[in-house]
Design a protein around this motif. Structure first.
Motif, PDB file in Angstrom:
ATOM      1  N   ASN B  31     -26.321 -65.143 -42.293  1.00  0.00           N
ATOM      2  CA  ASN B  31     -26.443 -66.304 -43.170  1.00  0.00           C
ATOM      3  C   ASN B  31     -26.680 -65.830 -44.589  1.00  0.00           C
ATOM      4  O   ASN B  31     -26.955 -64.644 -44.818  1.00  0.00           O
ATOM      5  CB  ASN B  31     -27.538 -67.278 -42.707  1.00  0.00           C
ATOM      6  N   ILE B  32     -26.521 -66.724 -45.520  1.00  0.00           N
ATOM      7  CA  ILE B  32     -26.770 -66.395 -46.919  1.00  0.00           C
ATOM      8  C   ILE B  32     -27.626 -67.498 -47.522  1.00  0.00           C
ATOM      9  O   ILE B  32     -27.481 -68.678 -47.172  1.00  0.00           O
ATOM     10  CB  ILE B  32     -25.470 -66.177 -47.714  1.00  0.00           C
ATOM     11  N   GLN B  33     -28.519 -67.111 -48.397  1.00  0.00           N
ATOM     12  CA  GLN B  33     -29.395 -68.071 -49.053  1.00  0.00           C
ATOM     13  C   GLN B  33     -29.265 -67.909 -50.568  1.00  0.00           C
ATOM     14  O   GLN B  33     -28.866 -66.847 -51.054  1.00  0.00           O
ATOM     15  CB  GLN B  33     -30.856 -67.831 -48.628  1.00  0.00           C
ATOM     16  N   TRP B  34     -29.606 -68.981 -51.268  1.00  0.00           N
ATOM     17  CA  TRP B  34     -29.592 -68.948 -52.726  1.00  0.00           C
ATOM     18  C   TRP B  34     -30.963 -69.331 -53.270  1.00  0.00           C
ATOM     19  O   TRP B  34     -31.619 -70.238 -52.737  1.00  0.00           O
ATOM     20  CB  TRP B  34     -28.532 -69.921 -53.268  1.00  0.00           C
ATOM     21  N   TYR B  35     -31.354 -68.610 -54.322  1.00  0.00           N
ATOM     22  CA  TYR B  35     -32.642 -68.820 -54.964  1.00  0.00           C
ATOM     23  C   TYR B  35     -32.452 -68.943 -56.473  1.00  0.00           C
ATOM     24  O   TYR B  35     -31.528 -68.362 -57.043  1.00  0.00           O
ATOM     25  CB  TYR B  35     -33.594 -67.647 -54.679  1.00  0.00           C
ATOM     26  N   LYS B  36     -33.377 -69.659 -57.097  1.00  0.00           N
ATOM     27  CA  LYS B  36     -33.389 -69.767 -58.558  1.00  0.00           C
ATOM     28  C   LYS B  36     -34.746 -69.280 -59.060  1.00  0.00           C
ATOM     29  O   LYS B  36     -35.786 -69.613 -58.478  1.00  0.00           O
ATOM     30  CB  LYS B  36     -33.173 -71.212 -59.005  1.00  0.00           C
ATOM     31  N   GLN B  37     -34.699 -68.511 -60.128  1.00  0.00           N
ATOM     32  CA  GLN B  37     -35.928 -68.028 -60.740  1.00  0.00           C
ATOM     33  C   GLN B  37     -35.918 -68.391 -62.223  1.00  0.00           C
ATOM     34  O   GLN B  37     -35.064 -67.910 -62.971  1.00  0.00           O
ATOM     35  CB  GLN B  37     -36.071 -66.513 -60.570  1.00  0.00           C
ATOM     36  N   ARG B  38     -36.855 -69.219 -62.612  1.00  0.00           N
ATOM     37  CA  ARG B  38     -36.992 -69.552 -64.027  1.00  0.00           C
ATOM     38  C   ARG B  38     -37.648 -68.374 -64.744  1.00  0.00           C
ATOM     39  O   ARG B  38     -38.379 -67.595 -64.127  1.00  0.00           O
ATOM     40  CB  ARG B  38     -37.833 -70.804 -64.205  1.00  0.00           C
ATOM     41  N   PRO B  39     -37.406 -68.231 -66.053  1.00  0.00           N
ATOM     42  CA  PRO B  39     -38.039 -67.129 -66.803  1.00  0.00           C
ATOM     43  C   PRO B  39     -39.546 -67.135 -66.622  1.00  0.00           C
ATOM     44  O   PRO B  39     -40.212 -68.148 -66.793  1.00  0.00           O
ATOM     45  CB  PRO B  39     -37.641 -67.448 -68.252  1.00  0.00           C
ATOM     46  N   GLY B  40     -40.084 -65.965 -66.229  1.00  0.00           N
ATOM     47  CA  GLY B  40     -41.518 -65.836 -66.015  1.00  0.00           C
ATOM     48  C   GLY B  40     -42.023 -66.379 -64.703  1.00  0.00           C
ATOM     49  O   GLY B  40     -43.222 -66.326 -64.427  1.00  0.00           O
ATOM     50  N   GLY B  41     -41.128 -66.899 -63.888  1.00  0.00           N
ATOM     51  CA  GLY B  41     -41.544 -67.522 -62.633  1.00  0.00           C
ATOM     52  C   GLY B  41     -41.204 -66.691 -61.415  1.00  0.00           C
ATOM     53  O   GLY B  41     -40.824 -65.527 -61.525  1.00  0.00           O
ATOM     54  N   HIS B  42     -41.353 -67.311 -60.262  1.00  0.00           N
ATOM     55  CA  HIS B  42     -41.017 -66.645 -59.018  1.00  0.00           C
ATOM     56  C   HIS B  42     -39.768 -67.296 -58.431  1.00  0.00           C
ATOM     57  O   HIS B  42     -39.440 -68.433 -58.765  1.00  0.00           O
ATOM     58  CB  HIS B  42     -42.187 -66.738 -58.028  1.00  0.00           C
ATOM     59  N   PRO B  43     -39.051 -66.584 -57.560  1.00  0.00           N
ATOM     60  CA  PRO B  43     -37.845 -67.174 -56.958  1.00  0.00           C
ATOM     61  C   PRO B  43     -38.193 -68.389 -56.115  1.00  0.00           C
ATOM     62  O   PRO B  43     -39.185 -68.390 -55.388  1.00  0.00           O
ATOM     63  CB  PRO B  43     -37.294 -66.040 -56.091  1.00  0.00           C
ATOM     64  N   VAL B  44     -37.329 -69.399 -56.206  1.00  0.00           N
ATOM     65  CA  VAL B  44     -37.513 -70.629 -55.449  1.00  0.00           C
ATOM     66  C   VAL B  44     -36.260 -70.885 -54.626  1.00  0.00           C
ATOM     67  O   VAL B  44     -35.145 -70.826 -55.142  1.00  0.00           O
ATOM     68  CB  VAL B  44     -37.777 -71.822 -56.394  1.00  0.00           C
ATOM     69  N   PHE B  45     -36.453 -71.151 -53.366  1.00  0.00           N
ATOM     70  CA  PHE B  45     -35.346 -71.381 -52.434  1.00  0.00           C
ATOM     71  C   PHE B  45     -34.543 -72.612 -52.838  1.00  0.00           C
ATOM     72  O   PHE B  45     -35.099 -73.668 -53.160  1.00  0.00           O
ATOM     73  CB  PHE B  45     -35.923 -71.565 -51.031  1.00  0.00           C
TER      74      PHE B  45
END
Lengths: 114, 112
Positions: B31-45
């Motif tokens: 499977n594959i997952q995608w995450y977003k990380q805002r500047p200075g933040g942590h990755p979010v699913f």
């Protein structure tokens, strides 16, 4: 909120000193992970755990050890810190079913080794 | 070893333009997952894709998993300044290490 906290959030240390980072979760999740993040490299897996006392190496495990004596705590230790270990360290827990579920990340621990 | 390659490394767009990031594995993914990380933040699913040819949408975001389960893409329609951040794909395979391997990420800048 999966109830995951990392400590310390920031640390500056000198080369050769030992450092331990702590990851604490409150919801009894089985799978826990330590990643490091460096510019241009994304997130690289250091070690992970699939239960109490059950751990395995990731792709960048050299120079790091881990321990998981309780479900809620996953410790990452740098026995003798080096400047190449300056990084942001993220702990994560798998909150989905099994070991392929989504990861929930802690806020990160920024480590600087002088 | 098993890895996912992600391109581009960086993209700068004008607000309202579309954005796409791509991930590729040389071997079939579980499977594959995608995450977003805002500047200075942590990755979010963001999402998980499991099935061959799967397409999922979240508002302006469209995620695709290739028929061979070796590639995936994230497409954002009409970007907004709130889309700024780094987008990571992360894959796991049926064999080998049972933990997500992350791509190097695509950093998105949106010019208002």
């Amino acid at each position: 909120d999966a109830g995951i906290t990392q400590s310390p959030r920031h640390k500056v240390t000198e080369t050769g000193t030992p450092v331990t980072l702590r990851c604490h979760q409150t919801e009894n999740h089985r799978y826990m992970y330590w990643y490091r993040q460096d510019p241009g490299h994304g997130l690289r897996l250091i070690h992970y755990s699939y239960g109490v006392k059950d751990t395995d190496k990731g792709e960048v495990s050299d120079g790091y050890s881990v321990s998981r004596s309780k479900t809620e705590d996953f410790l990452l230790t740098l026995e003798s810190a080096t400047s190449s270990q300056t990084s942001v360290y993220f702990c994560a827990i798998s909150v989905g079913p099994g070991d392929t579920g989504e990861l929930f990340f802690g806020e990160g621990s920024r480590l600087t080794v002088l | 070893g098993q890895q996912v390659m992600q391109i581009p490394q960086y993209q700068h767009v004008q607000e309202g333009e579309d954005f796409t990031t791509y991930c590729n594995s040389s071997t079939t993914l579980s499977n594959i997952q995608w995450y977003k990380q805002r500047p200075g933040g942590h990755p979010v699913f963001l999402i998980q894709l499991v099935k061959s040819g799967e397409v999922k949408k979240q508002k302006r975001l469209t995620f695709q998993f290739g028929e061979a389960k070796k590639n995936s893409s994230l497409h954002i329609t009409a970007t907004q300044t709130t889309d700024v951040g780094t987008y990571f794909c992360a894959g796991i395979w049926d064999t080998g290490r049972r933990a997500l391997t992350f791509g190097s990420g695509t950093r998105l800048q949106v010019q208002p």
